[in-house]
Design a protein around this motif. Sequence first.
Motif, PDB file in Angstrom:
ATOM      1  N   THR A  25       6.774  49.828  63.517  1.00 17.50           N
ATOM      2  CA  THR A  25       7.835  48.819  63.589  1.00 17.50           C
ATOM      3  C   THR A  25       7.275  47.445  63.216  1.00 17.50           C
ATOM      4  OG1 THR A  25       7.435  48.223  65.895  1.00 17.50           O
ATOM      5  CG2 THR A  25       8.973  50.059  65.480  1.00 17.50           C
ATOM      6  N   THR A  41       7.404  43.158  73.151  1.00 16.78           N
ATOM      7  CA  THR A  41       8.174  44.394  73.101  1.00 16.78           C
ATOM      8  C   THR A  41       8.508  44.821  74.528  1.00 16.78           C
ATOM      9  OG1 THR A  41       6.112  45.665  72.954  1.00 16.78           O
ATOM     10  CG2 THR A  41       7.259  45.222  70.901  1.00 16.78           C
ATOM     11  N   GLU A  44      12.361  48.090  73.350  1.00 14.77           N
ATOM     12  CA  GLU A  44      12.143  48.763  72.062  1.00 14.77           C
ATOM     13  C   GLU A  44      13.374  49.536  71.600  1.00 14.77           C
ATOM     14  OE1 GLU A  44       8.020  49.950  71.101  1.00 14.77           O
ATOM     15  OE2 GLU A  44       7.745  49.925  73.277  1.00 14.77           O
ATOM     16  N   GLY A  46      16.474  47.376  70.970  1.00 12.77           N
ATOM     17  CA  GLY A  46      17.445  46.372  70.552  1.00 12.77           C
ATOM     18  C   GLY A  46      18.295  45.772  71.643  1.00 12.77           C
ATOM     19  N   CYS A  51      11.811  40.707  71.356  1.00 10.54           N
ATOM     20  CA  CYS A  51      11.096  40.879  70.085  1.00 10.54           C
ATOM     21  C   CYS A  51      11.718  40.099  68.925  1.00 10.54           C
ATOM     22  CB  CYS A  51      11.090  42.358  69.712  1.00 10.54           C
ATOM     23  SG  CYS A  51      12.768  42.955  69.375  1.00 10.54           S
ATOM     24  N   LEU A  52      12.626  39.177  69.232  1.00  8.35           N
ATOM     25  CA  LEU A  52      13.331  38.477  68.149  1.00  8.35           C
ATOM     26  C   LEU A  52      12.377  37.676  67.268  1.00  8.35           C
ATOM     27  CD1 LEU A  52      16.512  37.148  70.006  1.00  8.35           C
ATOM     28  CD2 LEU A  52      16.468  38.778  68.103  1.00  8.35           C
ATOM     29  N   VAL A  60      16.303  38.675  63.860  1.00  9.73           N
ATOM     30  CA  VAL A  60      16.382  40.138  63.876  1.00  9.73           C
ATOM     31  C   VAL A  60      15.521  40.672  65.017  1.00  9.73           C
ATOM     32  CG1 VAL A  60      16.728  40.331  61.363  1.00  9.73           C
ATOM     33  CG2 VAL A  60      14.414  40.480  62.308  1.00  9.73           C
ATOM     34  N   HIS A  61      15.877  41.874  65.480  1.00  5.82           N
ATOM     35  CA  HIS A  61      15.055  42.549  66.483  1.00  5.82           C
ATOM     36  C   HIS A  61      13.911  43.250  65.751  1.00  5.82           C
ATOM     37  CE1 HIS A  61      18.948  42.331  68.716  1.00  5.82           C
ATOM     38  NE2 HIS A  61      18.115  41.956  69.668  1.00  5.82           N
ATOM     39  N   CYS A  63      11.816  45.178  66.888  1.00  7.27           N
ATOM     40  CA  CYS A  63      11.594  46.549  67.363  1.00  7.27           C
ATOM     41  C   CYS A  63      12.485  47.545  66.641  1.00  7.27           C
ATOM     42  CB  CYS A  63      11.824  46.648  68.874  1.00  7.27           C
ATOM     43  SG  CYS A  63      13.570  46.534  69.369  1.00  7.27           S
ATOM     44  N   LEU A  64      13.499  47.040  65.960  1.00 10.14           N
ATOM     45  CA  LEU A  64      14.490  47.932  65.355  1.00 10.14           C
ATOM     46  C   LEU A  64      14.289  48.118  63.862  1.00 10.14           C
ATOM     47  CD1 LEU A  64      17.917  47.079  67.049  1.00 10.14           C
ATOM     48  CD2 LEU A  64      16.313  48.923  67.566  1.00 10.14           C
TER      49      LEU A  64
END
Length: 165
Positions: A25, A41, A44, A46, A51-52, A60-61, A63-64
């Motif tokens: 990721t 994190t 994990e 969203g 994690c932004l 964005v996340h 982690c996604l």
Amino acid sequence: MNGKVPVSLEINGETVECLVAPRMTLADFLRQEVELTGTHTGCEMGVCGACLVLLDDVPVHACLMFAVQADGCAVETIEGLTTRQAIADLQGNFHERNALQCGFCTPGMLMSAYGLLSAGGMPSRDEIRDALSGNYCRCTGYEAIVDAIETTARQRYATPAEERS
Ligand code: FES
Ligand code: FES
């Protein structure tokens, strides 16, 4: 090459080129490969907002998405915003208002607040809460965080960017 693929991206203004596992990721890549551990994190999946990061200026996340999906993009992390003093006032108000305890959620909170405040204007407390609706804090109860963001918005509204040093 062990199945790794080359990626080239800009992170906090610097070009980074390396080989990365296809399923790594972006969050793990930033933390483990680039050693930018300000991106946290938590869930994990969203949900928590820890994690932004900014991907081509859009939150964005991390982690996604996979690191390979960021190939060719510009990523800015909490370290980047801090280094270029983009959130110094916000961080100062978090400190003043005791808007953090363990600090785990704080990078994500600051990222969301940065996005909200970058839109300009003077958001209401409800609008601030709405902007933070994707950020979980297990410690503070949120009031001090909203206070800190509201104070920053008020200060910025009173003193336009071009008049701030
Ligand atoms: S770790 Fe990405 S949203 Fe929680
Ligand atoms: S300060 Fe601990 S999770 Fe927010």
